[in-house]
Design a protein around this motif. Structure first.
Motif, PDB file in Angstrom:
ATOM      1  N   PHE A 187      36.037  38.404  51.355  1.00 31.14           N
ATOM      2  CA  PHE A 187      35.795  39.477  50.466  1.00 31.14           C
ATOM      3  C   PHE A 187      36.325  39.303  49.196  1.00 31.14           C
ATOM      4  N   PRO A 188      35.588  38.413  48.485  1.00 33.45           N
ATOM      5  CA  PRO A 188      36.024  37.514  47.312  1.00 33.45           C
ATOM      6  C   PRO A 188      36.364  38.764  46.030  1.00 33.45           C
ATOM      7  N   GLY A 189      35.805  39.693  46.007  1.00 34.22           N
ATOM      8  CA  GLY A 189      36.315  40.711  44.863  1.00 34.22           C
ATOM      9  C   GLY A 189      37.196  41.507  45.154  1.00 34.22           C
ATOM     10  N   GLU A 190      37.954  41.405  46.168  1.00 29.79           N
ATOM     11  CA  GLU A 190      38.938  42.365  46.400  1.00 29.79           C
ATOM     12  C   GLU A 190      40.336  41.799  46.670  1.00 29.79           C
ATOM     13  N   VAL A 191      40.573  40.597  46.181  1.00 31.08           N
ATOM     14  CA  VAL A 191      41.844  40.064  45.955  1.00 31.08           C
ATOM     15  C   VAL A 191      42.291  39.560  44.585  1.00 31.08           C
ATOM     16  N   ARG A 192      43.080  40.262  43.941  1.00 28.95           N
ATOM     17  CA  ARG A 192      43.397  39.818  42.531  1.00 28.95           C
ATOM     18  C   ARG A 192      44.344  38.525  42.576  1.00 28.95           C
ATOM     19  N   ASP A 193      45.385  38.596  43.286  1.00 27.35           N
ATOM     20  CA  ASP A 193      46.293  37.292  43.046  1.00 27.35           C
ATOM     21  C   ASP A 193      46.633  37.084  44.622  1.00 27.35           C
ATOM     22  N   LEU A 194      46.555  35.676  44.841  1.00 34.20           N
ATOM     23  CA  LEU A 194      46.768  35.195  46.380  1.00 34.20           C
ATOM     24  C   LEU A 194      47.950  34.239  46.215  1.00 34.20           C
ATOM     25  N   VAL A 195      48.711  34.537  47.227  1.00 36.84           N
ATOM     26  CA  VAL A 195      49.942  33.729  47.462  1.00 36.84           C
ATOM     27  C   VAL A 195      49.821  33.305  48.829  1.00 36.84           C
ATOM     28  N   LEU A 196      49.858  31.647  49.088  1.00 39.34           N
ATOM     29  CA  LEU A 196      49.769  31.226  50.248  1.00 39.34           C
ATOM     30  C   LEU A 196      51.029  30.254  50.536  1.00 39.34           C
TER      31      LEU A 196
END
Lengths: 375, 375
Positions: A169-178
């Motif tokens: 869902f590439p449009g649905e995550v602003r910042d990603l913390v892994l």
């Protein structure tokens, strides 16, 4: 805290929250679930524009109870990370934690009753993948009126689910913390997971998944194998060394060292809480996950993710999800032109550091999120 | 090789050699054995002055068959290290390898018949220590007319037995070679060993040690846990990565990855050879060993050893007997004024490197022994 007893009962009846997601829910590797119940907890307040939501994905074993609340004052598994003024600042963000699809703390999983048969799914539960878990979490988020996450945060297995979420869902995550995670696992981590599953499978009480009493011996051993891979030799040398204990009696080849006593206590607590079939499904789903399947290779898979900012954190002493795994992710994101920051933390605590080494993790995660330009 | 058939039978009847050591043999932690049979193999020729003997101590699982011979042409567990012109040069040295007391390849151990009862010892075998194993090996050496070893070489558990030997019989070891070993283990290694023992103990077939059919499931799991601690993530990533296999069928949560297949094959072979009770006794004896018990601390314990030269070798990627363990030994010997050399080897193979990384180990061990001034 003074509360009306009747009200309290009513609130408890609603807690934790459940998203009922109509089915059929088609699973990635085949099969379907007729309906989903997804348990989640939240902290903070959703903004009017629903643009301040952080979704936290758990590792393999925790529930959605990431932080205490009036409804459940027990400390959560990330108690110190979430709250007013904390790294995941509930004065600003609306924090959600879901119990994963396939887990056993209220969300639909192998121990749930299959409404078609009236019996627990057990091994009739369809094959599970990180992508299924991500989609179930995403439907939960959408049921709250949230179209796009301000941030998606996932440690360990939760990081794999987060990757699956962000790539699907590439449009649905602003910042990603892994955090302490991987785009796919390598042979040794697969081996460790496989041994944990084997410990459960060879316990006669497991009964091919149709147990009445849980396979306690196998689950305990699985948990202890896990613990031995989560922490470091240096930490245990410091904490336990060669200290002896006699608190567990003197069965032949039984517990003689404090480290054995510690593992026994942790494992006993675990088997009271966790379902063996859920363990098998989630563990295998980790091994099967390969973000490269979303492209032609790891690079093209990861390139699909269009988060505004990506933070990747790893711990140098982690032997289960080695730091090279996080470095590989960071390198691939960098080559794809993403806005990625990679931090390799020194820590004595290995894979578990994100749960316990708060002085290192709080400012790092908190600082990253505080820079976010939202509202 | 042409041989007279009758002679061949006679030789085979004498092979492997057995030292019968009259009892009672008092054990360090109590109890005694009425008699000992110690199986050993030799290569090369003992000098007239009996001053060229090298005793090799095995790790936990090998037999005395360290090298092939006319009597047993199967490759030994240290085939490439022993032989004419090899590191342990049989043109010069008389090399002996014993099957440890407590093991299961012919020497007295838990699976031996207790002559007093006519039944196997099983858990009636007395508590076992590295010191008992060292003394049994030393009696075996003396039965060959050897008063002093030219060298004592021990890798892994064998290094602990070698330390026990050298500290208990300080005048009887000229050169001491300790490989990937420790003066005492720390919590994480004890934990790994404990999990292996638990895997065996919780297998119902173990039957408190009085099994008829061996506890195969538990032994297989124990061996796999061992393998996962002997090798490194980097080596397995290179060898196995995420390769799949379907050669073991498709049992639920069964074998899907090549690494699982490899572990299964290794474990199946192992359970055909090794006795579960021996495994328990030897594993626990390692955890109990602490060379500091021979003095007031590790330093004074080690200071008792008066070998002419000491070589300590470790592998940087070893997570079971971490390199710090060997460094600690070397530091203590150095402070005690011993002639000690310490080498930390880079190797992809972790704890098992001494068995497989011959290009690194052969010249190092061979060079050290070649410098010896004997004859």
């Amino acid at each position: 805290m003074q509360r009306n007893a009747a009200l309290r009962v009513e609130i408890e009846a609603e807690f934790p929250s459940v998203a009922r997601i109509p089915g059929p829910f088609a699973m990635r590797r085949g099969g379907e679930l007729p309906e989903l119940e997804m348990v989640y907890e939240t902290w903070g307040t959703l903004s009017a524009r629903a643009d301040n939501a952080i979704l936290v994905m758990t590792g393999l074993s925790p529930s959605a109870h990431a932080r205490s609340s009036d409804d459940d004052p027990r400390p959560g598994w990330w108690e110190q990370m979430i709250g007013p003024g904390r790294a995941l600042d509930t004065d600003r963000f609306f924090v959600i934690c879901v119990n994963h699809l396939g887990s056993c703390f209220g969300s639909t999983g192998p121990s749930s009753i299959d409404p078609r048969s009236g019996e627990p799914y057990n091994l009739r539960f369809p094959e599970l993948t990180m992508e299924d878990m991500a989609r179930a979490a995403r439907e939960t988020v959408r049921s709250l009126g949230i179209e796009r996450l301000a941030a998606l945060v996932g440690p360990s297995m939760g990081g794999m689910v987060a990757l699956a979420y962000a790539v699907t869902f590439p449009g649905e995550v602003r910042d990603l913390v892994l955090i302490s995670t991987a785009g796919r696992l390598d042979a040794r981590t697969i081996a460790i997971h496989s041994l944990q599953r084997e410990a459960i499978r060879v316990d006669p009480a497991w009964a091919n998944g149709d147990y009445v009493d849980p396979p306690t011996a196998g689950m305990k051993l699985a948990r202890k194998i896990g613990m031995s891979s989560y922490r470091t030799a240096a930490e245990w040398a410091e904490r336990f060394g060669r200290q002896r204990t006699d608190r567990w009696g003197n069965a032949p080849f039984g517990i003689e060292f404090e480290i054995e006593s510690y593992l026994e206590a942790v494992a006993r607590k675990f088997v009271e809480q966790f379902d063996a079939n859920s363990y098998l499904y989630l563990s295998r789903a980790m091994d099967l996950f390969d973000v490269a399947e979303h492209g032609n290779c790891l690079f093209t898979g990861l390139a699909r993710i269009d988060a505004a900012r990506i933070l990747i954190v790893g711990v140098e002493s982690d032997t289960l999800f080695p730091i090279e795994k996080q470095r590989t992710l960071a390198d691939a994101f960098g080559r794809a032109g993403k806005n990625v920051r990679f931090v390799a933390l020194p820590s004595l605590q290995g894979h578990d550091a994100f749960l316990v080494d708060m002085p290192r993790f709080q400012p790092l995660i908190g600082g990253f999120l505080a820079e976010q330009g939202v509202h």
